[in-house]
Design a protein around this motif. Structure first.
Motif, PDB file in Angstrom:
ATOM      1  N   ALA A  96       0.945  -1.305   0.022  1.00  0.00           N
ATOM      2  CA  ALA A  96      -0.096   0.019  -0.045  1.00  0.00           C
ATOM      3  C   ALA A  96       1.056   1.215  -0.065  1.00  0.00           C
ATOM      4  N   GLU A  97       2.093   1.267   0.471  1.00  0.00           N
ATOM      5  CA  GLU A  97       2.747   2.276   0.802  1.00  0.00           C
ATOM      6  C   GLU A  97       3.677   2.314  -0.664  1.00  0.00           C
ATOM      7  N   LEU A  98       4.373   1.265  -1.168  1.00  0.00           N
ATOM      8  CA  LEU A  98       5.078   1.307  -2.418  1.00  0.00           C
ATOM      9  C   LEU A  98       4.205   1.705  -3.811  1.00  0.00           C
ATOM     10  N   LEU A  99       3.154   0.880  -3.574  1.00  0.00           N
ATOM     11  CA  LEU A  99       2.118   1.273  -4.767  1.00  0.00           C
ATOM     12  C   LEU A  99       1.066   1.760  -4.297  1.00  0.00           C
ATOM     13  N   PRO A 100       0.860   3.170  -4.192  1.00  0.00           N
ATOM     14  CA  PRO A 100      -0.276   3.862  -3.698  1.00  0.00           C
ATOM     15  C   PRO A 100      -1.594   3.510  -4.544  1.00  0.00           C
ATOM     16  N   TRP A 101      -2.572   3.688  -3.743  1.00  0.00           N
ATOM     17  CA  TRP A 101      -3.958   3.548  -4.034  1.00  0.00           C
ATOM     18  C   TRP A 101      -4.213   4.533  -5.415  1.00  0.00           C
ATOM     19  N   GLY A 102      -4.942   3.832  -6.426  1.00  0.00           N
ATOM     20  CA  GLY A 102      -4.690   4.711  -7.781  1.00  0.00           C
ATOM     21  C   GLY A 102      -5.950   5.954  -7.718  1.00  0.00           C
ATOM     22  N   GLY A 103      -6.751   5.876  -6.808  1.00  0.00           N
ATOM     23  CA  GLY A 103      -7.765   7.035  -6.704  1.00  0.00           C
ATOM     24  C   GLY A 103      -9.116   6.552  -7.264  1.00  0.00           C
ATOM     25  N   LYS A 104     -10.097   7.210  -7.404  1.00  0.00           N
ATOM     26  CA  LYS A 104     -11.311   6.745  -7.645  1.00  0.00           C
ATOM     27  C   LYS A 104     -11.438   5.595  -8.876  1.00  0.00           C
ATOM     28  N   LEU A 105     -12.445   4.430  -8.542  1.00  0.00           N
ATOM     29  CA  LEU A 105     -12.698   3.479  -9.369  1.00  0.00           C
ATOM     30  C   LEU A 105     -14.032   3.215  -9.569  1.00  0.00           C
ATOM     31  N   THR A 106     -14.412   2.686 -10.599  1.00  0.00           N
ATOM     32  CA  THR A 106     -15.856   2.001 -10.825  1.00  0.00           C
ATOM     33  C   THR A 106     -16.097   1.562  -9.428  1.00  0.00           C
ATOM     34  N   SER A 107     -17.167   1.980  -8.961  1.00  0.00           N
ATOM     35  CA  SER A 107     -17.677   1.456  -7.737  1.00  0.00           C
ATOM     36  C   SER A 107     -17.815   0.182  -7.318  1.00  0.00           C
ATOM     37  N   GLU A 108     -18.476  -0.414  -8.553  1.00  0.00           N
ATOM     38  CA  GLU A 108     -19.017  -1.922  -8.549  1.00  0.00           C
ATOM     39  C   GLU A 108     -17.833  -2.861  -8.427  1.00  0.00           C
ATOM     40  N   SER A 109     -16.696  -2.459  -9.135  1.00  0.00           N
ATOM     41  CA  SER A 109     -15.422  -3.255  -9.139  1.00  0.00           C
ATOM     42  C   SER A 109     -14.883  -3.572  -7.632  1.00  0.00           C
ATOM     43  N   LEU A 110     -15.235  -2.694  -6.838  1.00  0.00           N
ATOM     44  CA  LEU A 110     -14.624  -2.684  -5.276  1.00  0.00           C
ATOM     45  C   LEU A 110     -15.138  -4.146  -4.646  1.00  0.00           C
ATOM     46  N   LYS A 111     -16.339  -4.568  -5.007  1.00  0.00           N
ATOM     47  CA  LYS A 111     -16.814  -5.699  -4.268  1.00  0.00           C
ATOM     48  C   LYS A 111     -16.202  -6.903  -4.645  1.00  0.00           C
ATOM     49  N   PHE A 112     -15.370  -6.906  -5.817  1.00  0.00           N
ATOM     50  CA  PHE A 112     -14.621  -8.004  -6.387  1.00  0.00           C
ATOM     51  C   PHE A 112     -13.186  -7.988  -5.884  1.00  0.00           C
ATOM     52  N   PHE A 113     -13.059  -6.973  -5.112  1.00  0.00           N
ATOM     53  CA  PHE A 113     -11.579  -6.829  -4.563  1.00  0.00           C
ATOM     54  C   PHE A 113     -11.378  -7.429  -3.316  1.00  0.00           C
ATOM     55  N   SER A 114     -10.073  -7.573  -2.730  1.00  0.00           N
ATOM     56  CA  SER A 114     -10.114  -7.911  -1.189  1.00  0.00           C
ATOM     57  C   SER A 114      -9.468  -6.843  -0.416  1.00  0.00           C
ATOM     58  N   PRO A 115      -9.268  -7.118   1.014  1.00  0.00           N
ATOM     59  CA  PRO A 115      -8.707  -6.071   1.672  1.00  0.00           C
ATOM     60  C   PRO A 115      -7.044  -5.834   1.306  1.00  0.00           C
ATOM     61  N   ILE A 116      -6.523  -6.878   0.531  1.00  0.00           N
ATOM     62  CA  ILE A 116      -4.990  -6.705   0.196  1.00  0.00           C
ATOM     63  C   ILE A 116      -4.811  -6.192  -1.205  1.00  0.00           C
ATOM     64  N   VAL A 117      -5.942  -5.861  -1.723  1.00  0.00           N
ATOM     65  CA  VAL A 117      -5.650  -5.505  -3.197  1.00  0.00           C
ATOM     66  C   VAL A 117      -4.884  -4.468  -3.489  1.00  0.00           C
ATOM     67  N   ILE A 118      -4.083  -4.290  -4.391  1.00  0.00           N
ATOM     68  CA  ILE A 118      -3.200  -3.427  -4.796  1.00  0.00           C
ATOM     69  C   ILE A 118      -3.871  -2.772  -6.330  1.00  0.00           C
ATOM     70  N   TRP A 119      -4.402  -1.281  -6.037  1.00  0.00           N
ATOM     71  CA  TRP A 119      -4.919  -0.717  -7.233  1.00  0.00           C
ATOM     72  C   TRP A 119      -4.038   0.478  -7.559  1.00  0.00           C
ATOM     73  N   SER A 120      -3.153   0.352  -8.427  1.00  0.00           N
ATOM     74  CA  SER A 120      -2.435   1.706  -8.557  1.00  0.00           C
ATOM     75  C   SER A 120      -2.274   2.172  -9.921  1.00  0.00           C
ATOM     76  N   LYS A 121      -1.859   3.536  -9.990  1.00  0.00           N
ATOM     77  CA  LYS A 121      -1.560   4.208 -11.160  1.00  0.00           C
ATOM     78  C   LYS A 121      -0.266   4.689 -10.979  1.00  0.00           C
ATOM     79  N   PHE A 122       0.776   4.768 -11.881  1.00  0.00           N
ATOM     80  CA  PHE A 122       2.045   5.420 -11.569  1.00  0.00           C
ATOM     81  C   PHE A 122       2.817   5.837 -12.917  1.00  0.00           C
ATOM     82  N   SER A 123       3.489   6.705 -12.965  1.00  0.00           N
ATOM     83  CA  SER A 123       4.457   7.059 -14.205  1.00  0.00           C
ATOM     84  C   SER A 123       5.451   5.841 -13.941  1.00  0.00           C
ATOM     85  N   SER A 124       5.698   5.218 -15.376  1.00  0.00           N
ATOM     86  CA  SER A 124       6.646   3.945 -15.548  1.00  0.00           C
ATOM     87  C   SER A 124       7.835   4.407 -15.378  1.00  0.00           C
ATOM     88  N   THR A 125       8.726   3.633 -14.309  1.00  0.00           N
ATOM     89  CA  THR A 125       9.920   3.903 -14.223  1.00  0.00           C
ATOM     90  C   THR A 125      10.352   2.510 -13.786  1.00  0.00           C
TER      91      THR A 125
END
Ligand code: BLA
Length: 255
Positions: A96-125
């Motif tokens: 959660a620290e290294l690959l931070p939460w990617g912000g708002k997402l389709t609400s319905e998707s969250l029901k398919f995710f777990s408490p350990i989900v990595i949902w992230s958006k970042f500039s590619s390095t």
């Protein structure tokens, strides 16, 4: 497979193994994008989560979903949540620290995710890719371990519940996955439909007979067709809606 304009290469691989109904990957490489869509579905006798790794990389940004997608509701079903995720919460916290939460997402998707989900958006390095690669290995190993230790469900009604939950998951993704648009652009409507139905979300015709609208009636249009909007509830969850103990701390989940 090559894309219609011959500029992108698509590679597909799938396996079947004891306990694993389907393990498959789709890899797309072009001059402008790179995609990995990797998933592993247990046999429906098991209530093990579904392994899900989706990585989309364009010229300078990446979108990532990496998770052990729960088969059952982890917001209301504490027993199921603790059974599989209690021992893995440290992974969620680490990334959660290294690959931070990617912000708002389709609400319905969250029901398919777990408490350990990595949902992230970042500039590619390079360094982000290294972290992502290690996260992938950690999550995949965790999934394999769950798989190794699981025992087959023997109660028929429970097997039915697992089967239907997997079918519901397949129905969601086969209809609403964000990758479909690009896939259609690359290989055309007919082939894209075939890849989605028969390869990526194979099982949709075998595991159950309910339709997308039976599971998600809020998408029904007046004329009985499926609303083409990805989300009826809109985007939400600006911040990670799970705390370190795996408790859901988001707003009441929208249907
Ligand atoms: C974006 N992919 C996204 C987003 C999510 C996912 C949550 C953010 C947009 C949104 O909120 O919908 C992934 N959503 C998932 C997953 C589940 C889910 C894994 O509900 C599982 C339950 N992505 C792919 C593939 C491609 C792809 C194969 O997996 C391309 C072929 C592309 N994903 C892609 C693109 C975006 C995206 C282009 C950004 C554009 C968009 O939001 O439409």
């Amino acid at each position: 497979m090559l894309s219609l304009d011959q500029k992108a290469k698509l590679e597909m691989l799938s396996f079947h193994a004891p306990k694993i109904r389907l393990l498959r990957s789709l890899n797309i490489e072009s001059e402008t994008v790179q995609v990995l869509d990797f998933a592993a579905f247990p046999e429906p006798e098991f209530d093990i989560p579904i392994f899900c790794a989706n990585i989309f990389t364009a010229a300078n940004s990446s979108i990532v979903v990496l998770d052990l997608n729960p088969l059952h509701d982890v917001i209301t079903q504490r027993y199921y949540r603790e059974k599989y995720y209690k021992s893995l919460l440290h992974l969620g916290t680490k990334y959660a620290e290294l690959l931070p939460w990617g912000g708002k997402l389709t609400s319905e998707s969250l029901k398919f995710f777990s408490p350990i989900v990595i949902w992230s958006k970042f500039s590619s390095t390079e360094s982000k890719y290294d972290i992502l690669s290690s996260a992938f290995m950690d999550y995949y190993k965790a999934w394999l371990e769950l798989m190794n230790n699981t025992v087959e469900e023997t109660i028929p009604s429970q097997r039915m519940i697992n089967r239907e939950a997997q079918h519901r998951y397949l129905s969601w993704r086969a209809e609403k996955d964000p990758g479909h648009h690009l896939l259609r652009k690359l290989i055309g409507e007919t082939l894209a439909k075939d890849v989605v139905q028969n390869f990526l979300f194979n099982g949709i015709d075998e595991l159950g007979s309910k339709s997308f609208l039976d599971y998600f009636p809020e998408y029904r249009c007046e004329d009985g067709t499926i609303n083409t909007k990805r989300s009826m509830a809109g985007k939400s969850y600006e911040h990670r809606p799970w705390d370190e103990r795996g408790e859901f701390i988001g707003d009441t989940i929208k249907s």
